[in-house]
Design a protein around this motif. Sequence first.
Motif, PDB file in Angstrom:
ATOM      1  N   LEU A   1      -1.868  10.044   3.113  1.00 41.46           N
ATOM      2  CA  LEU A   1      -2.566   8.828   2.715  1.00 41.46           C
ATOM      3  C   LEU A   1      -1.932   7.598   3.361  1.00 41.46           C
ATOM      4  O   LEU A   1      -0.716   7.497   3.442  1.00 41.46           O
ATOM      5  N   LYS A   2      -2.788   6.688   3.835  1.00 36.53           N
ATOM      6  CA  LYS A   2      -2.288   5.414   4.349  1.00 36.53           C
ATOM      7  C   LYS A   2      -3.193   4.304   3.823  1.00 36.53           C
ATOM      8  O   LYS A   2      -4.339   4.172   4.255  1.00 36.53           O
ATOM      9  N   VAL A   3      -2.697   3.544   2.853  1.00 33.76           N
ATOM     10  CA  VAL A   3      -3.428   2.424   2.270  1.00 33.76           C
ATOM     11  C   VAL A   3      -2.726   1.153   2.729  1.00 33.76           C
ATOM     12  O   VAL A   3      -1.521   0.989   2.517  1.00 33.76           O
ATOM     13  N   GLN A   4      -3.483   0.235   3.358  1.00 33.27           N
ATOM     14  CA  GLN A   4      -2.879  -0.980   3.902  1.00 33.27           C
ATOM     15  C   GLN A   4      -2.415  -1.915   2.784  1.00 33.27           C
ATOM     16  O   GLN A   4      -2.940  -1.886   1.672  1.00 33.27           O
ATOM     17  N   ASP A   5      -1.422  -2.736   3.101  1.00 37.16           N
ATOM     18  CA  ASP A   5      -0.962  -3.770   2.171  1.00 37.16           C
ATOM     19  C   ASP A   5      -2.076  -4.784   1.951  1.00 37.16           C
ATOM     20  O   ASP A   5      -2.880  -5.054   2.844  1.00 37.16           O
ATOM     21  N   LEU A   6      -2.137  -5.355   0.753  1.00 37.85           N
ATOM     22  CA  LEU A   6      -3.088  -6.416   0.439  1.00 37.85           C
ATOM     23  C   LEU A   6      -2.305  -7.711   0.323  1.00 37.85           C
ATOM     24  O   LEU A   6      -1.392  -7.815  -0.493  1.00 37.85           O
ATOM     25  N   THR A   7      -2.643  -8.684   1.148  1.00 38.08           N
ATOM     26  CA  THR A   7      -1.917  -9.950   1.177  1.00 38.08           C
ATOM     27  C   THR A   7      -2.885 -11.102   0.917  1.00 38.08           C
ATOM     28  O   THR A   7      -3.896 -11.230   1.610  1.00 38.08           O
ATOM     29  N   TYR A   8      -2.575 -11.911  -0.106  1.00 35.38           N
ATOM     30  CA  TYR A   8      -3.440 -13.010  -0.533  1.00 35.38           C
ATOM     31  C   TYR A   8      -2.624 -14.272  -0.786  1.00 35.38           C
ATOM     32  O   TYR A   8      -1.442 -14.206  -1.105  1.00 35.38           O
ATOM     33  N   ILE A   9      -3.302 -15.404  -0.687  1.00 39.11           N
ATOM     34  CA  ILE A   9      -2.754 -16.685  -1.138  1.00 39.11           C
ATOM     35  C   ILE A   9      -3.552 -17.082  -2.374  1.00 39.11           C
ATOM     36  O   ILE A   9      -4.756 -17.351  -2.264  1.00 39.11           O
ATOM     37  N   PRO A  10      -2.929 -17.091  -3.566  1.00 36.80           N
ATOM     38  CA  PRO A  10      -3.666 -17.522  -4.761  1.00 36.80           C
ATOM     39  C   PRO A  10      -3.744 -19.048  -4.825  1.00 36.80           C
ATOM     40  O   PRO A  10      -2.753 -19.738  -4.619  1.00 36.80           O
ATOM     41  N   ALA A  11      -4.943 -19.561  -5.086  1.00 39.44           N
ATOM     42  CA  ALA A  11      -5.166 -21.001  -5.268  1.00 39.44           C
ATOM     43  C   ALA A  11      -5.783 -21.176  -6.653  1.00 39.44           C
ATOM     44  O   ALA A  11      -6.911 -20.746  -6.878  1.00 39.44           O
ATOM     45  N   LYS A  12      -5.008 -21.761  -7.596  1.00 38.72           N
ATOM     46  CA  LYS A  12      -5.449 -21.844  -8.989  1.00 38.72           C
ATOM     47  C   LYS A  12      -5.228 -23.243  -9.545  1.00 38.72           C
ATOM     48  O   LYS A  12      -4.373 -23.979  -9.078  1.00 38.72           O
TER      49      LYS A  12
ATOM     50  N   GLY B   1       0.830  -1.195   0.000  1.00 40.81           N
ATOM     51  CA  GLY B   1       0.000   0.000   0.000  1.00 40.81           C
ATOM     52  C   GLY B   1       0.867   1.247   0.000  1.00 40.81           C
ATOM     53  O   GLY B   1       2.093   1.183   0.073  1.00 40.81           O
ATOM     54  N   LYS B   2       0.209   2.396  -0.086  1.00 43.09           N
ATOM     55  CA  LYS B   2       0.933   3.679  -0.076  1.00 43.09           C
ATOM     56  C   LYS B   2       0.864   4.285   1.318  1.00 43.09           C
ATOM     57  O   LYS B   2      -0.169   4.228   1.977  1.00 43.09           O
ATOM     58  N   ARG B   3       1.965   4.869   1.703  1.00 43.20           N
ATOM     59  CA  ARG B   3       2.008   5.559   2.989  1.00 43.20           C
ATOM     60  C   ARG B   3       2.766   6.873   2.812  1.00 43.20           C
ATOM     61  O   ARG B   3       3.906   6.880   2.360  1.00 43.20           O
TER      62      ARG B   3
END
Length: 108
Positions: free
Chosen positions: A11-22, A5-7
């Motif tokens: 502005l403070k945008v949180q990090d986006l953390t995902y586990i992709p399952a494909k 994210g941006k800090r």
Amino acid sequence: MNFFGKRNQFLKVQDLTYIPAKAGLKYQLGESFYAEGQLGAALPLNNGQKTLFVWSPGIGNQFKLSGQNKLDLGIRYEAWTGKNEFSDLNKINTKGFVGIRFAYMFGL
């Protein structure tokens, strides 16, 4: 997978953390040229995030090297689709990126 994210002072945008399952398929169009596609879900690791639909088409080529070894070069577009919580309309939003793959395949 983490998207930073941006800090700054405004502005403070949180990090986006995902586990992709494909899961996907690869189809040989010729002796060395192929097309592939993947479908799945991006599972959130942070509170407040939603599960996203993931789709990814791509193409590639395998180059023969010494013996049975090969060099696999590929490119794919990957898109993550889901509802945007921050929009007034709560509309479906898609974000995507391009990936380049270099892989060495051992011919055992």
